[in-house]
Design an enzyme around this catalytic site. Structure first.
Site, PDB file in Angstrom:
ATOM      1  N   ARG A 157      -8.307   0.289   7.550  1.00 39.34           N
ATOM      2  CA  ARG A 157      -7.380   0.396   6.406  1.00 39.34           C
ATOM      3  C   ARG A 157      -7.337  -0.936   5.668  1.00 39.34           C
ATOM      4  NH1 ARG A 157      -5.845   4.049  10.108  1.00 39.34           N
ATOM      5  NH2 ARG A 157      -5.674   6.152   9.237  1.00 39.34           N
ATOM      6  N   ASP A 186     -12.682   4.273  10.003  1.00 39.11           N
ATOM      7  CA  ASP A 186     -11.635   5.233   9.626  1.00 39.11           C
ATOM      8  C   ASP A 186     -11.763   5.441   8.124  1.00 39.11           C
ATOM      9  OD1 ASP A 186      -9.099   6.687   9.471  1.00 39.11           O
ATOM     10  OD2 ASP A 186      -8.616   5.760  11.381  1.00 39.11           O
ATOM     11  N   HIS A 263     -10.804  11.671  10.605  1.00 38.29           N
ATOM     12  CA  HIS A 263     -10.730  10.289  10.102  1.00 38.29           C
ATOM     13  C   HIS A 263     -12.115   9.771   9.704  1.00 38.29           C
ATOM     14  CE1 HIS A 263      -6.472   9.230  10.927  1.00 38.29           C
ATOM     15  NE2 HIS A 263      -6.569  10.160  11.850  1.00 38.29           N
ATOM     16  N   ASP A 319      -8.284  12.060  17.035  1.00 37.97           N
ATOM     17  CA  ASP A 319      -6.930  12.390  16.573  1.00 37.97           C
ATOM     18  C   ASP A 319      -6.940  13.027  15.187  1.00 37.97           C
ATOM     19  OD1 ASP A 319      -7.899   9.895  15.653  1.00 37.97           O
ATOM     20  OD2 ASP A 319      -5.908   9.364  14.935  1.00 37.97           O
ATOM     21  N   GLU A 320      -5.897  13.806  14.946  1.00 30.17           N
ATOM     22  CA  GLU A 320      -5.517  14.261  13.612  1.00 30.17           C
ATOM     23  C   GLU A 320      -6.624  14.901  12.786  1.00 30.17           C
ATOM     24  OE1 GLU A 320      -1.822  11.494  12.397  1.00 30.17           O
ATOM     25  OE2 GLU A 320      -3.727  10.456  12.268  1.00 30.17           O
ATOM     26  N   TRP A 386      -0.294   8.958  22.461  1.00 23.61           N
ATOM     27  CA  TRP A 386       0.414   8.362  21.313  1.00 23.61           C
ATOM     28  C   TRP A 386       1.507   9.253  20.760  1.00 23.61           C
ATOM     29  CZ3 TRP A 386       0.227   9.857  15.973  1.00 23.61           C
ATOM     30  CH2 TRP A 386      -0.610  10.930  15.683  1.00 23.61           C
ATOM     31  N   TYR A 412       4.186   1.359  18.517  1.00 22.49           N
ATOM     32  CA  TYR A 412       3.532   1.279  17.206  1.00 22.49           C
ATOM     33  C   TYR A 412       4.071   0.065  16.439  1.00 22.49           C
ATOM     34  CZ  TYR A 412       0.423   5.265  17.285  1.00 22.49           C
ATOM     35  OH  TYR A 412      -0.634   6.094  17.556  1.00 22.49           O
ATOM     36  N   ASP A 414       3.181  -0.950  13.557  1.00 23.30           N
ATOM     37  CA  ASP A 414       3.248  -0.830  12.096  1.00 23.30           C
ATOM     38  C   ASP A 414       4.604  -0.285  11.668  1.00 23.30           C
ATOM     39  OD1 ASP A 414       2.578   1.564  13.373  1.00 23.30           O
ATOM     40  OD2 ASP A 414       1.557   2.383  11.619  1.00 23.30           O
ATOM     41  N   TRP A 459      -1.645  -0.268  13.265  1.00 26.18           N
ATOM     42  CA  TRP A 459      -2.320   0.409  12.141  1.00 26.18           C
ATOM     43  C   TRP A 459      -1.995  -0.394  10.893  1.00 26.18           C
ATOM     44  CZ3 TRP A 459      -5.551   3.898  13.939  1.00 26.18           C
ATOM     45  CH2 TRP A 459      -5.270   4.520  15.150  1.00 26.18           C
ATOM     46  N   THR A 460      -2.912  -0.400   9.943  1.00 29.58           N
ATOM     47  CA  THR A 460      -2.747  -1.391   8.881  1.00 29.58           C
ATOM     48  C   THR A 460      -2.699  -0.809   7.473  1.00 29.58           C
ATOM     49  OG1 THR A 460      -5.141  -1.783   8.858  1.00 29.58           O
ATOM     50  CG2 THR A 460      -3.818  -3.218  10.278  1.00 29.58           C
ATOM     51  N   GLU A 461      -2.249   0.416   7.335  1.00 29.06           N
ATOM     52  CA  GLU A 461      -2.096   0.979   5.984  1.00 29.06           C
ATOM     53  C   GLU A 461      -1.297   0.042   5.088  1.00 29.06           C
ATOM     54  OE1 GLU A 461      -1.917   2.811   8.680  1.00 29.06           O
ATOM     55  OE2 GLU A 461      -2.548   4.879   8.323  1.00 29.06           O
TER      56      GLU A 461
HETATM   57  C1  ACM Z   1      -2.849   7.919  15.697  1.00 34.51           C
HETATM   58  O1  ACM Z   1      -1.822   7.246  15.492  1.00 34.51           O
HETATM   59  N1  ACM Z   1      -3.322   8.732  14.759  1.00 34.51           N
HETATM   60  C2  ACM Z   1      -3.571   7.830  16.943  1.00 34.51           C
END
Ligand code: ACM
Ligand code: ZN
Length: 678
Positions: A157, A186, A263, A319-320, A386, A412, A414, A459-461
C-alpha cells in the site's frame, strides 16, 4: 569503547547511580530476576569474550560492529572487567532462546543453549546498560513464552525503503522479536524483483499518486517509474539478500508473503491473462483458478521466492478473496465441475491445497490467513488468525493446525491508538493497554502447543511514511513483544507503562517517532460506565437485519444494553447495518418520554458513514405510529472520523419507538451503539 557517531562511552553510560528499578528498564520483562548487592562498572577497558564459533561468531561480530559501542577482545580465562557470552547447556531448560544472565561486580556472564539465547541475553544487557554505566548485580533466568514473536509490514500500500526495514530489524531484535513478516505484494503494488516475471515490477511497482484515495479516483492504474509524479518502488534481489542477512545476524526470520489468489490486482495489471475475464482485468483482485497458467505463474514465482528466502515458512495470504467472481468464469466453473466441487469456497481450497503441496514438496511450510480454514485445508498449513469474529485461532486449534495469533481486536497497528480526533487517519481503536492485555491462548484451548506465537500487523493504507509507520508501531509493538515473551502471570500494565516511558525516550534517541503514551487522552469518556435510561434491557425488533458480520455488537441486546461504544467500531458495543437501520423498541408499557437519541460513527476508511436521513416514530399499540422527528443531512465525506449523535427532545406518550436511519451514500454502512430513551 567508542560510539559510531563520534560520541564516547561517557555519554552512553553517563548517569552515575545504581538503577533503583532494574526490572522497570526491560522490555519484555524477564521471567525471573533477582537483584543482588553491588554493580558492574562498564568502562573503556571492559572486554568481551564469547565461545561462539564459525558462522554464528562471524554474524555476531558483524552485529557487534554495527552497534555504537566498542568492547576490547577478552579471553575465556580472564575474570575481571569482562563480559562473557558462553554457549553451554542450561540446566533449567532446553529452550533455544533461553538465557541466564549473571551480573557480578567483576564480570558479567551470559549463558545459553544456542546463539539465539546468547543474543537475547546480550539484548538484555544492552537494555540494562543503555543509560547507566553501573549495571546492578543480578541474576536473570529468562526464556520466551512463545517461539514466534512477529511484526508484519505491508510494503505494498506504501513502499518503505530498505534502510527503514534495516532500522526496524534493529529495534525488533532489541525487544526480542524474532519474525519479520514481509507483506510484499498486494493491490497497492508489487514490491520484489522477479526474474521470470519482470512486468510485475516494471508495470506495477509505481503508481501516479502516493495517496491511495487520490489513486482510487484515478482508477487505480499503475504507471512506470519514469512517469512524472510516479510513486512507489521495489526491492531488488540484492536488497532482499541484504535484508535477510541483516535479519539473520539479529536472529530474526524474514517470512515473505505473496498474497494469493485475492489481493492480486497488481499481478493482473502486469499479466491480464491470469484474470478470469482478461478484458475486464482492471475490475478484479482475484487470479483465475480455472486456468492452469495461474498455477504455472504461482509456482514459478514461489520458486524464486524460495530461492531467496531461506526460512521454513512461506505465507501465501489467502485472505479476502471475492470468490463470487469465480462463479461467473467459464474456466473456474469447468474446474469446479471436473473436480466435483460444490462451491467457490471449495475452489479456493483447491488452489490453497495445490500450492501447499507444491511448497511442501520443496520443504516449506505454508502459512495462510484464517480464510484458508473456510475449506478443508491440509493440516500441515499454519493458520495466521486475524478475524476475531470467527475465532480463527480457536478454530485452527480445534482442527489441529499450528496457529499464529494476530487478531484484529488487539494486534492491528493500523488502528487508532488514542481518541481519533487527535490522531492521523486510521481504522478502529486499539489503545496500548488493549494490545498489552492480549492473551494468545483462548480459554477453551485444548492444545496450547499449537499456538506458535503472536504478531503485530501494520497495514499501510493510511501510513505513507517511515516516521508514520514508527508512530503506529510504537509503543504497541513493545506490548506485542511482552505478550509474546513474558508469562502472563508476570505481566502488569502499570509496570509496563513505566517501562514504556523509558523505552519511548530510547526509541526517540534512536531516531524513531513513537506515539508518546503520556499524550494519551484515553477511552471515550461516555463509554466508561453503563448509562441508565428507559429502554435498557428492552426488546428490539429488527425491521431490517443487523447484518455486518464483523460488527454484530452484542447481538440483539446491543442497542439497549446501556453501554455506549468506544472510539473503535469493533467489539461488543457497536452494531452494523449494510444499508439502512430500522428497529422498533418495546418499552413494555406506555410511558411518558422526553428524548430519544442515538449515535452513529463515521469512519470513511472503514466504509462507515453517519446517516443521511434519520426518523423517529412512536406508537402506543404497535400498529399506528406517528412521526416524532425527521432530519435529512448530507453526509460530509471530508469528515475523517466522528461520533455523531442525533435525536429528538420533547414530550410524548409511547410504548413502541421506531427508529430509522438511512444512509446517504449508496455504498456506505451505518453503525449505532445505543438508543437512549429518557
Ligand atoms: C487481513 O487483514 N486482510 C489479513
Ligand atoms: Zn476464472
Amino acid at each position: 569503547m567508542k560510539l559510531k557517531n563520534g560520541f564516547c562511552i561517557g555519554l552512553l553510560f553517563s548517569a552515575f547511580f545504581i538503577v533503583g528499578r532494574t526490572n522497570a528498564q526491560l522490555i519484555p520483562a524477564p521471567q525471573k530476576l533477582i537483584r543482588q548487592k553491588g554493580a558492574f562498572l562498564l568502562n573503556t577497558h571492559t572486554k568481551l569474550y564469547t565461545n561462539l564459533e564459525g558462522k554464528e561468531k562471524i554474524l555476531f561480530d558483524e552485529y557487534l560492529h554495527s552497534l555504537p559501542i566498542r568492547l576490547q577482545d577478552g579471553n575465556g580465562k580472564e575474570d575481571t572487567n569482562i563480559i562473557k557470552l558462553i554457549i553451554s547447556p542450561l540446566h533449567a531448560t532446553s529452550d533455544k532462546e533461553a538465557y541466564r544472565l549473571c551480573v557480578q561486580p567483576d564480570k558479567i556472564e551470559v549463558t545459553a543453549n544456542t546463539g539465539a539465547g546468547l543474543f537475547y541475553g546480550f539484548q538484555t544487557l544492552l537494555q540494562l546498560s543503555h543509560s547507566e554505566k553501573h549495571i546492578p548485580c543480578m541474576e536473570i533466568e529468562d526464556k520466551p513464552r512463545f517461539a514466534y514473536r512477529g511484526f508484519m509490514l505491508d510494503v505494498s500500500r506504501h513502499f518503505f525503503p530498505k534502510d527503514f526495514i534495516l532500522k526496524m530489524l534493529d529495534i525488533l531484535a532489541y525487544y526480542k522479536l524474532n519474525v519479520f513478516h514481509f507483506h510484499l505484494a498486494d493491490t497497492g503494488g508489487w514490491r520484489i524483483e522477479m526474474d521470470k516475471f519482470p512486468n510485475l515490477t516494471k508495470m506495477t511497482a509505481y503508481r501516479p499518486a502516493e495517496n491511495l484515495g487520490e489513486w482510487w479516483k484515478m482508477g487505480n492504474v499503475f504507471c512506470s517509474k519514469e512517469d512524472a509524479g510516479a510513486y512507489g518502488g521495489f526491492y531488488t534481489k540484492e536488497d532482499i539478500r541484504e535484508i535477510i542477512h541483516y535479519a539473520t545476524s539479529r536472529h530474526i526470520t524474514v517470512i515473505p508473503e505473496i498474497d494469493l489468489p485475492g489481493h492480486s490486482r497488481d499481478v493482473l495489471c502486469a499479466y491480464p491473462d491470469l484474470a478470469c475475464d482478461k478484458r475486464n482485468y482492471l475490475n478484479s483482485n482475484e487470479l483465475c483458478i480455472g486456468k492452469e497458467e495461474t498455477f504455472r505463474f504461482c509456482e514459478k514465482i514461489l520458486e524464486e521466492i524460495m530461492e531467496l528466502f531461506p526460512c521454513d515458512y512461506i505465507h501465501i495470504g489467502g485472505d479476502e478473496a471475492n470468490r463470487n467472481i469465480w462463479n461467473a468464469c467459464p474456466d473456474c466453473r469447468r474446474r469446479m465441475q471436473e473436480e466435483q466441487m460444490e462451491s467457490v469456497v471449495d475452489l479456493q481450497n483447491y488452489f490453497t491445497n495445490r500450492i501447499e503441496k507444491f511448497l511442501h514438496a520443496h520443504g516449506k511450510t505454508m502459512i495462510g490467513w484464517d480464510e484458508i480454514l473456510d475449506g478443508d485445508v491440509s493440516k500441515r498449513a499454519v493458520v495466521m488468525s486475524w478475524r476475531e469474529e470467527i475465532d480463527g485461532g480457536g478454530e485452527a486449534i480445534r482442527r489441529g493446525h499450528s496457529v499464529i495469533m494476530s487478531p484484529t481486536s488487539h494486534c492491528y497497528l493500523d488502528y487508532y491508538q488514542d481518541k481519533p480526533a487527535t490522531q492521523p487517519t486510521a481504522f478502529g481503536y486499539i489503545p496500548l493497554e488493549k494490545t498489552y492485555g492480549f492473551e494468545p491462548v483462548p480459554p477453551t484451548t485444548t492444545d496450547s502447543s499449537l499456538i506458535l506465537g503472536v504478531q503485530g500487523n501494520l497495514w499501510t493504507e493510511h501510513v505513507p511514511t517511515a516516521s508514520h509507520a514508527e508512530y503506529m508501531a510504537f509503543p504497541r509493538m513493545l506490548a506485542i513483544a511482552e505478550v509474546g515473551w513474558t508469562d502472563s502471570n508476570k505481566k502488569s500494565y502499570p509496570d509496563f507503562y513505566k517501562r514504556v516511558l523509558q523505552a519511548t525516550d530510547y526509541l526517540e534517541s534512536k531516531g524513531f517517532h513513537p506515539f508518546r503514551i503520556t499524550d494519551e487522552e484515553g477511552p471515550r469518556p461516555e463509554a466508561k460506565k453503563p448509562i441508565q435510561h428507559l429502554a435498557v434491557g428492552k426488546k428490539v425488533t429488527y425491521l431490517k437485519p443487523h447484518n455486518m458480520d464483523d460488527l454484530k455488537g452484542a447481538g440483539e441486546l446491543t442497542l439497549t444494553d446501556g453501554w455506549l461504544g468506544d472510539w473503535g467500531a469493533y467489539g461488543s458495543r457497536w452494531q452494523g447495518y449494510y444499508g439502512d437501520m430500522d428497529v422498533v423498541i418495546d418499552l413494555d408499557s406506555v410511558q411518558q418520554i422526553h428524548s430519544v437519541k442515538a449515535s452513529f460513527m463515521q469512519v470513511p476508511p472503514a466504509g462507515l458513514w453517519t446517516p443521511g436521513q434519520f426518523e423517529i416514530y412512536v406508537s402506543e399499540d404497535g400498529e399506528s405510529y406517528r412521526a416524532l422527528y425527521e432530519k435529512t443531512c448530507r453526509t460530509d465525506d471530508t469528515v475523517k472520523y466522528e461520533i455523531y449523535q442525533q435525536g429528538w427532545q420533547g414530550e410524548a406518550q409511547a410504548r413502541y419507538i421506531r427508529l430509522r436511519a438511512m444512509r446517504d451514500l449508496s455504498w456506505g454502512n451505518i453503525i449505532c451503539d445505543e438508543i437512549i430513551v429518557q
